[in-house]
Design a protein around this motif. Structure first.
Motif, short mmCIF file in Angstrom:
data_model
loop_
_atom_site.label_atom_id
_atom_site.label_comp_id
_atom_site.label_asym_id
_atom_site.label_seq_id
_atom_site.Cartn_x
_atom_site.Cartn_y
_atom_site.Cartn_z
N UNK A 70 0.50 -10.61 4.34
CA UNK A 70 -0.60 -11.01 3.74
C UNK A 70 -0.18 -12.25 2.81
N UNK A 71 0.87 -12.91 3.07
CA UNK A 71 1.00 -14.18 2.54
C UNK A 71 1.40 -13.91 0.71
N UNK A 72 1.60 -12.80 0.45
CA UNK A 72 2.15 -12.64 -1.18
C UNK A 72 3.21 -11.92 -1.09
N UNK A 73 4.27 -12.19 -1.66
CA UNK A 73 5.27 -11.15 -2.00
C UNK A 73 5.20 -10.19 -2.80
N UNK A 74 5.37 -8.87 -2.51
CA UNK A 74 5.42 -7.79 -3.35
C UNK A 74 6.51 -7.03 -3.15
N UNK A 75 6.92 -6.10 -4.39
CA UNK A 75 7.95 -5.43 -4.22
C UNK A 75 7.48 -3.76 -4.35
N UNK A 76 8.38 -2.95 -3.77
CA UNK A 76 7.97 -1.86 -3.78
C UNK A 76 7.35 -1.09 -5.12
N UNK A 77 8.02 -1.51 -6.15
CA UNK A 77 7.35 -0.79 -7.47
C UNK A 77 6.03 -1.24 -7.51
N UNK A 78 5.59 -2.06 -6.85
CA UNK A 78 4.33 -2.79 -6.83
C UNK A 78 3.06 -1.81 -6.16
N UNK A 80 2.48 2.34 -4.26
CA UNK A 80 2.49 3.91 -4.31
C UNK A 80 2.96 4.46 -2.89
N UNK A 81 3.69 5.22 -2.78
CA UNK A 81 4.41 5.67 -1.55
C UNK A 81 3.29 6.78 -1.09
N UNK A 82 2.73 6.83 0.29
CA UNK A 82 1.62 7.61 0.49
C UNK A 82 2.03 8.74 1.41
N UNK A 83 3.23 8.61 2.03
CA UNK A 83 3.87 9.55 2.95
C UNK A 83 4.45 8.84 4.17
N UNK A 84 4.97 9.77 4.92
CA UNK A 84 5.45 9.53 6.38
C UNK A 84 4.58 9.94 7.56
N UNK A 103 8.02 5.92 13.38
CA UNK A 103 7.92 6.57 12.28
C UNK A 103 7.70 5.66 11.12
N UNK A 104 6.45 5.93 10.49
CA UNK A 104 5.77 4.90 9.47
C UNK A 104 5.85 5.43 8.19
N UNK A 105 6.32 4.65 7.39
CA UNK A 105 6.42 4.65 5.80
C UNK A 105 5.19 3.98 5.24
N UNK A 106 4.26 4.91 4.88
CA UNK A 106 2.80 4.06 4.34
C UNK A 106 2.88 4.11 2.87
N UNK A 107 2.53 2.82 2.37
CA UNK A 107 2.34 2.38 0.97
C UNK A 107 0.99 1.77 0.66
#
Length: 151
Positions: A70-78, A80-84, A103-107
């Motif tokens: 998406x051409x924007x640097x984001x961090x994990x704290x930006x 919310x974890x939705x699940x596996x 195996x997908x980590x969805x955010x």
């Protein structure tokens, strides 16, 4: 670390891949989808995302993928974890000779639509769709729809 094609083919054939999917909504609560250029799910509308590479931390992968997708640097704290989630495909990046298992980590990310300058590397084009609209669109891949299915 990205691998040579011959090595990567063997890994896809015999092991699951680990990836991150980005469920991105704008201020109008619409979801960002890209029309995939590559297998698997070629031609379908899909949420942005990608593989985690060897020796890449989850934070580094998230930062890289948000920039690449998406051409924007984001961090994990930006986010919310939705699940596996698990994604199964009959084909793979290279051909239709064997399947792919992710195996997908969805955010989830909330993004200001005005700040996006989307790259068209992995996708032909991008659209914003409301959840109900994407759930009823046959060109939206079932693995993307799974993020919005109510249990």
């Amino acid at each position: 670390m990205f691998l040579r094609d011959s090595v990567f083919k063997k890994i896809i054939k015999y092991t699951p891949l680990i990836s991150i999917d980005l469920i991105i909504k704008n201020e109008k609560d619409a979801v960002l989808l890209g029309q995939r250029k590559n297998r698997p799910a070629q031609g379908f509308w899909f949420v942005p995302g990608g593989r985690i590479t060897k020796n890449e931390s989850l934070e580094e992968a998230f930062n890289r993928l948000t920039y690449e997708e998406i051409n924007v640097r984001k961090n994990l704290e930006d986010a919310s974890f939705l699940g596996i989630y698990e994604h199964f495909y009959e084909d793979n990046f290279f051909n239709k000779k064997f399947s792919t298992h992710y195996i997908v980590l969805a955010y989830f990310l909330q993004i200001d639509i005005m700040n996006l300058n989307l790259k068209k590397v992995q996708h032909h084009s991008f659209v914003w769709k409301q959840e109900e609209e994407l759930l009823n669109d046959e060109k939206v891949h079932k693995n993307t729809k799974a993020y919005f299915m109510k249990n």
